[in-house]
Every structure is written in C-alpha cells, then in structure tokens.
Design a protein around this motif. Sequence first.
Motif, PDB file in Angstrom:
ATOM      1  N   LYS A 156      -6.971  -0.132 -13.049  1.00  0.00           N
ATOM      2  CA  LYS A 156      -6.283   1.149 -12.998  1.00  0.00           C
ATOM      3  C   LYS A 156      -5.154   0.710 -13.979  1.00  0.00           C
ATOM      4  O   LYS A 156      -4.328   1.781 -14.248  1.00  0.00           O
ATOM      5  N   VAL A 157      -4.700  -0.462 -14.056  1.00  0.00           N
ATOM      6  CA  VAL A 157      -3.861  -0.968 -15.187  1.00  0.00           C
ATOM      7  C   VAL A 157      -4.334  -1.835 -16.347  1.00  0.00           C
ATOM      8  O   VAL A 157      -5.632  -2.325 -15.960  1.00  0.00           O
ATOM      9  N   GLU A 158      -4.152  -2.065 -17.379  1.00  0.00           N
ATOM     10  CA  GLU A 158      -4.817  -2.761 -18.513  1.00  0.00           C
ATOM     11  C   GLU A 158      -3.895  -4.085 -18.542  1.00  0.00           C
ATOM     12  O   GLU A 158      -2.640  -4.028 -18.832  1.00  0.00           O
ATOM     13  N   VAL A 159      -4.701  -5.124 -18.427  1.00  0.00           N
ATOM     14  CA  VAL A 159      -4.059  -6.379 -18.328  1.00  0.00           C
ATOM     15  C   VAL A 159      -4.401  -7.113 -19.667  1.00  0.00           C
ATOM     16  O   VAL A 159      -5.718  -7.116 -19.936  1.00  0.00           O
ATOM     17  N   VAL A 160      -3.507  -7.572 -20.434  1.00  0.00           N
ATOM     18  CA  VAL A 160      -3.813  -8.407 -22.039  1.00  0.00           C
ATOM     19  C   VAL A 160      -3.291  -9.699 -22.031  1.00  0.00           C
ATOM     20  O   VAL A 160      -2.174 -10.153 -21.323  1.00  0.00           O
ATOM     21  N   PRO A 161      -3.834 -10.524 -22.512  1.00  0.00           N
ATOM     22  CA  PRO A 161      -3.244 -12.107 -22.582  1.00  0.00           C
ATOM     23  C   PRO A 161      -1.970 -11.900 -23.148  1.00  0.00           C
ATOM     24  O   PRO A 161      -0.801 -12.655 -22.456  1.00  0.00           O
ATOM     25  N   GLN A 162      -1.624 -11.285 -24.149  1.00  0.00           N
ATOM     26  CA  GLN A 162      -0.096 -11.134 -24.816  1.00  0.00           C
ATOM     27  C   GLN A 162      -0.156  -9.782 -25.056  1.00  0.00           C
ATOM     28  O   GLN A 162      -0.921  -8.944 -25.733  1.00  0.00           O
ATOM     29  N   LEU A 163       1.217  -9.151 -24.713  1.00  0.00           N
ATOM     30  CA  LEU A 163       1.358  -7.849 -24.765  1.00  0.00           C
ATOM     31  C   LEU A 163       1.359  -7.415 -26.289  1.00  0.00           C
ATOM     32  O   LEU A 163       0.964  -6.259 -26.633  1.00  0.00           O
ATOM     33  N   ASP A 164       2.049  -8.164 -27.160  1.00  0.00           N
ATOM     34  CA  ASP A 164       2.228  -7.815 -28.701  1.00  0.00           C
ATOM     35  C   ASP A 164       2.462  -6.271 -28.738  1.00  0.00           C
ATOM     36  O   ASP A 164       3.675  -5.921 -28.255  1.00  0.00           O
ATOM     37  N   ASP A 165       1.714  -5.750 -29.455  1.00  0.00           N
ATOM     38  CA  ASP A 165       2.207  -4.177 -29.700  1.00  0.00           C
ATOM     39  C   ASP A 165       1.102  -3.059 -28.981  1.00  0.00           C
ATOM     40  O   ASP A 165       1.059  -1.926 -29.312  1.00  0.00           O
ATOM     41  N   ARG A 166       0.499  -3.638 -27.832  1.00  0.00           N
ATOM     42  CA  ARG A 166      -0.592  -2.787 -27.445  1.00  0.00           C
ATOM     43  C   ARG A 166      -0.042  -1.485 -26.601  1.00  0.00           C
ATOM     44  O   ARG A 166      -0.692  -0.283 -26.817  1.00  0.00           O
ATOM     45  N   PHE A 211       2.441   0.477 -27.877  1.00  0.00           N
ATOM     46  CA  PHE A 211       2.525   1.031 -28.973  1.00  0.00           C
ATOM     47  C   PHE A 211       1.097   1.714 -29.717  1.00  0.00           C
ATOM     48  O   PHE A 211       0.905   2.902 -30.000  1.00  0.00           O
ATOM     49  N   GLU A 212       0.170   0.812 -29.676  1.00  0.00           N
ATOM     50  CA  GLU A 212      -0.951   1.141 -30.357  1.00  0.00           C
ATOM     51  C   GLU A 212      -1.895   2.180 -29.290  1.00  0.00           C
ATOM     52  O   GLU A 212      -2.187   3.044 -29.791  1.00  0.00           O
ATOM     53  N   VAL A 213      -1.805   2.179 -27.923  1.00  0.00           N
ATOM     54  CA  VAL A 213      -2.347   3.034 -27.244  1.00  0.00           C
ATOM     55  C   VAL A 213      -1.639   4.358 -27.127  1.00  0.00           C
ATOM     56  O   VAL A 213      -2.301   5.328 -27.392  1.00  0.00           O
ATOM     57  N   ALA A 214      -0.346   4.307 -27.411  1.00  0.00           N
ATOM     58  CA  ALA A 214       0.184   5.549 -27.361  1.00  0.00           C
ATOM     59  C   ALA A 214       0.076   6.294 -28.635  1.00  0.00           C
ATOM     60  O   ALA A 214      -0.202   7.472 -28.928  1.00  0.00           O
ATOM     61  N   GLU A 215      -0.124   5.347 -29.948  1.00  0.00           N
ATOM     62  CA  GLU A 215      -0.506   6.274 -31.146  1.00  0.00           C
ATOM     63  C   GLU A 215      -2.010   6.878 -31.288  1.00  0.00           C
ATOM     64  O   GLU A 215      -2.161   7.797 -31.521  1.00  0.00           O
ATOM     65  N   LEU A 216      -2.739   5.766 -30.671  1.00  0.00           N
ATOM     66  CA  LEU A 216      -4.288   6.228 -30.642  1.00  0.00           C
ATOM     67  C   LEU A 216      -4.314   7.532 -29.900  1.00  0.00           C
ATOM     68  O   LEU A 216      -5.358   8.547 -30.052  1.00  0.00           O
ATOM     69  N   LEU A 217      -3.732   7.609 -28.648  1.00  0.00           N
ATOM     70  CA  LEU A 217      -3.736   8.939 -27.700  1.00  0.00           C
ATOM     71  C   LEU A 217      -2.768  10.069 -27.798  1.00  0.00           C
ATOM     72  O   LEU A 217      -2.904  10.967 -27.331  1.00  0.00           O
ATOM     73  N   GLY A 218      -1.912   9.734 -28.669  1.00  0.00           N
ATOM     74  CA  GLY A 218      -0.777  10.780 -29.005  1.00  0.00           C
ATOM     75  C   GLY A 218       0.117  10.997 -27.834  1.00  0.00           C
ATOM     76  O   GLY A 218       0.219  12.188 -27.521  1.00  0.00           O
TER      77      GLY A 218
END
Length: 383
Positions: free
Chosen positions: A97-107, A109-116
């Motif tokens: 239900k949520v995406e957990v990543v080791p380091q947030l970095d730019d994820r 913004f990446e998701v927002a850009e890919l999905l608009g």
Amino acid sequence: MRFEVSKVLDAIEVRLTTDPALARAVVDLSEIVRYADLDGGRPASSVRLGLVVDALGKRLSEENVPVFVVAPRGLLSDTDLTSNERMVIRRWADDGKVEVVPQLDDRVFEVAELLGLPVLTRTRGTSERHPWVDEPGRLLAAVAGEGGSTVLMARVGRGEPPQAAERSPLGERLLARVWSCPEPNCTSFGSGGDPDSPFADMRTYTSPVSQPPPSLRGGVPSCPRHGAQLRDAGPRAAVEVLSVRIDGVVRRRFVVSTDEPVVVGRAPEGGRGVMLGQWLTDDARKWISRGHVQFTLRTDGNLTVQDISTNGSGVRPGGTVNDDERVALHRQESRTLAAEDVVELYAGVQVGRSKMWATGGVVQPESVMAEAPTMALRKFERG
C-alpha cells in the motif's frame, strides 16, 4: 485515545495506493510525519498523513482520493513514532500500500514525473532535475489552516485544483510492460511480501496491472525497494479508469483491465467488484441488484457494459440529460460505450470514464480524521 489513533490509521489505509491508474498525488511520508506545525503535536506522527489526505480531498472536491506514499526504510524503526505506528507502516509496506525504499533520494519526484502527478510537500522547492514542478499545481505545500484544518497551496504558479498531467513518454513506456523482481517475495514486482511477516495472511496480491513504476538506476528499470534490476515479463494489460457518480458526486474510481471485467452493483458477491450500497437511497437499493452491470475492456480498446440485473439499466449517449435519448439496457444485453457515454443504473446513479468529470462535486468530503477529536488527539500527541 490510542484507540482513536488506530481508527484514524485504518481510515487512512483505504486511501493508499501504488496503482498508477488510481493515484492522484505523491507524498513523502517521512517529511509529512514530522510536520509538527500541522497539529502542534509530538515530533513525529503518522496521523498527519490523514490531515494531508483530507486536504487533497477538499482541493479536488472528491471523496476517497487515493495517494501514492513513499517512505525511506529507516522510518520503520523511527523511535519518534509509537510502536503501533511503526507496526502499521510496516503492514502498509508489506501489503504494497506504500512504497518503502532504502534511501528516498529523488523517488518522490521520479514517481510524480513518470505518472504526471502533483507532489504534496512541506518545504521542498523546485528541483533542477525535475523542472516540471514549475508548472502550476504540480507542487502543493501542506500548511496549517484555520480551526486545526490543513490546506494545500500551490508553491509555484497559480491554478485550479490539480488534475493529473500527462504521463511522461518514459512513464508510458515503462507502464506498458510487466516487470519481475529477482527477489521472489517482492511486494510490487513479485509474488508477494515477506512470508515471515506477521501480516502475511492479511496481504492482498498486487496484480501486474497495478504495479508501480520501476525506478531508473543508470537508465535501467530497477526495483525501488530491493535495488535489483527488473526483468521485462511482457506487455501489461490495458486499463480504463471509471468513476461512480451519485447525484452529481464522484464517490469512487475503479480500474477495468483487459485481464478482468468488473461488476458494479449494490453489493457484488464474494466481496469483489464495486459496492455502491453505502451511498444509495432506499429506493435505489430496491432497484439496483447486488451485481447490476459488468464492464469489460476488450483487447481492441473498446469498453463494453452488460446488464446483469433484475430491473435493467440504461446508457446516456454522450452523457445527455435528455431522457428521450436514454437507451434502455435489458438483462444480459451488452453495449459498446463511446468516449462520453454514461451508464445509469438508477436515476442519478451513474458510471462513466473518469476523465469526463473534472471535479468530484463534493462540498465537504468525508474526513479520515473524523474519529480523532482534535483537542483530545493533540493532548495525546504531546503526552
């Protein structure tokens, strides 16, 4: 008061999604939980996500608005959160239900850009790597409003309530494929989450149709959680996003894919399909069958509706309000829907493509924070 907090977290959970077709905004959970100015509470609180979700619903004038939440793995052990909050976030992660990543970095913004999608944020400004955030309504700041409310304000530019922009060309290419993670228990790109998790029995399967976008590492599609290179497992099923609108109010959105038809009705059998019962009047409940209509997306791109009810339904070509132009649909009868056709199960109970309705039409969306009396919750948060 801990019981009320748990109820708020349960209410928030139904607004979480990593499905690219349904998400309406992207949130960095580690940033929002520490935004003490929203409620004057303790240093970190997961219920602040509920304040932001409520604010998005108000801005879009829509009920049940889902958000794509990203969190760094360190948040799962953050001692500024209570043990119950950490457990709930872990369950959200294990359930996809949520995406957990080791380091947030730019994820985010990446998701927002890919999905608009717009980004709901606290203090972040523009990003040189993502100049699209300069577009009106793509970067929304959560700020404390009057009476303990939270509002979203466009940090850059001016604009009406945000609608999803077009996906980036790269996003379209990535989302046209199914991806497979070499980690066999991957929640997003595998067969499921950690089998040793205490929540394994409660987990819902993330179908390939609703996979989140891969992360790009050196231009290579990778699993955002495990960092492993993903394998292209073939084409992804096409989808169409539909909305249920009752008496002019969009109550929920749902996805129909070429892989699986969707039944809409008062209470479809087996808990599957789209249930409308909670929003219907007594007369509408008597007319609308448990399973009333079935939507199917064909491989040629055509969307069809079949009446499977007792009392019948109808189609309003082009969304016409003229009753003389309404086309009756009898039991077991099917019809291919044009782009702006609206299916009517009962007077005022309609289903159509989501892109038709720019606003949800809700004056005061239902709040996920309804079970948390503001002053009592703040006292608990400080204590």
